[in-house]
Design a protein around this motif. Structure first.
Motif, PDB file in Angstrom:
ATOM      1  N   GLY A 139      39.293  38.612  36.359  1.00 57.78           N
ATOM      2  CA  GLY A 139      39.876  39.940  36.384  1.00 57.78           C
ATOM      3  C   GLY A 139      38.920  40.974  36.964  1.00 57.78           C
ATOM      4  O   GLY A 139      39.318  41.868  37.708  1.00 57.78           O
ATOM      5  N   HIS A 143      39.061  43.176  40.678  1.00 54.53           N
ATOM      6  CA  HIS A 143      38.977  44.636  40.755  1.00 54.53           C
ATOM      7  C   HIS A 143      37.722  45.097  41.495  1.00 54.53           C
ATOM      8  O   HIS A 143      37.317  46.268  41.370  1.00 54.53           O
ATOM      9  N   GLY A 144      37.113  44.183  42.236  1.00 52.63           N
ATOM     10  CA  GLY A 144      36.026  44.584  43.114  1.00 52.63           C
ATOM     11  C   GLY A 144      34.616  44.280  42.656  1.00 52.63           C
ATOM     12  O   GLY A 144      33.655  44.588  43.360  1.00 52.63           O
ATOM     13  N   TRP A 145      34.461  43.683  41.495  1.00 50.64           N
ATOM     14  CA  TRP A 145      33.115  43.341  41.041  1.00 50.64           C
ATOM     15  C   TRP A 145      32.546  42.214  41.909  1.00 50.64           C
ATOM     16  O   TRP A 145      33.250  41.282  42.281  1.00 50.64           O
TER      17      TRP A 145
END
Length: 236
Positions: A139, A143-145
């Motif tokens: 997740g 979301h860009g991590w």
């Protein structure tokens, strides 16, 4: 999937207790998987019947689920008689008799089983932890991590989510540290995973999660084929 009974009733409380019992390989509640075929409460007596996707499901997994279901219902403290039995399985007779007599796995399969199932439980608890770790991290990555940014993350820095709560529960069950300052990535012994090994650890966790999810889907399909919906409804 059979609807859960009202929690205020004895049957509802029993169902809630059964929902804490998980298939050790699939890491899902036996209630959600459809393995609870029948629950019947009469006064202070309860009868539960479990059935599995195939006639030849592994007897060690089957034994654990029957024994765990019996223990979960006994722990409620409101039933004088707890009768949990497996049906439609090649080893049902041995498993039911062994669980009822508290014989343990080796006592149930004398001359066949060489040891109890403690190590098997530990193995699947470690796998469940890895699968939950991957779900929580997936997740974040979505979301860009960046994966390298996860290397130094602690449990306290992990955003609140159902995946985080499930991960914490699995870590506790596996005997791993759950404090907010503990590293997100730890080995099976609880030691922090070195930063340069986090990517490979996450990839391994993904492989475990895919295997667990794939097996769960396979078992649901087999159960639905073996027991059409009309036969899978709870008749309690």
């Amino acid at each position: 999937m059979t609807a859960a009974p009202e929690k205020a009733t004895a049957t509802g409380r029993a169902w809630a207790a059964l929902s804490t019992v998980r298939d050790p390989e699939l890491d899902e509640p036996i209630t959600d998987l459809g393995f609870v075929a029948d629950t019947a409460v009469t006064g202070t007596e309860i009868r539960v019947r479990l059935r599995l996707p195939t006639y030849f499901c592994a007897p060690n997994f089957a034994y654990l689920m029957v024994a765990d279901a019996r223990d979960a219902l006994r722990a409620l403290g409101e039933f004088d008689t707890v009768d949990v039995r497996l049906v439609d399985h090649f080893a049902a007779g041995e498993i039911n008799a062994g669980v009822a007599a508290d014989s343990g796995f080796t006592g149930t399969f004398t001359g066949e089983a060489e040891e109890e199932l403690d190590e098997l439980r530990r193995t699947f608890r470690r796998k469940a932890h890895l699968a939950c770790l991957e779900r929580a991290c997936r997740g974040l990555v979505a979301h860009g991590w960046r994966v390298d940014a996860l290397a130094g993350m602690t449990l306290g820095e992990l955003p609140d989510s159902p995946e985080r709560e499930r991960l914490l529960r699995r870590r506790a069950e596996a005997g791993l540290p759950t404090g907010p300052d503990e590293a997100l990535f730890v080995t099976d012994d609880g030691a922090p995973v070195p930063a340069d090994e986090v990517a490979s650890r996450l990839e391994f966790a993904r492989a475990v999660r895919v295997s667990v999810d794939g097996n769960a889907g396979w078992c649901r399909g087999l159960l639905a084929t073996r027991y059409p919906r009309a036969e899978r409804e709870d008749v309690s």
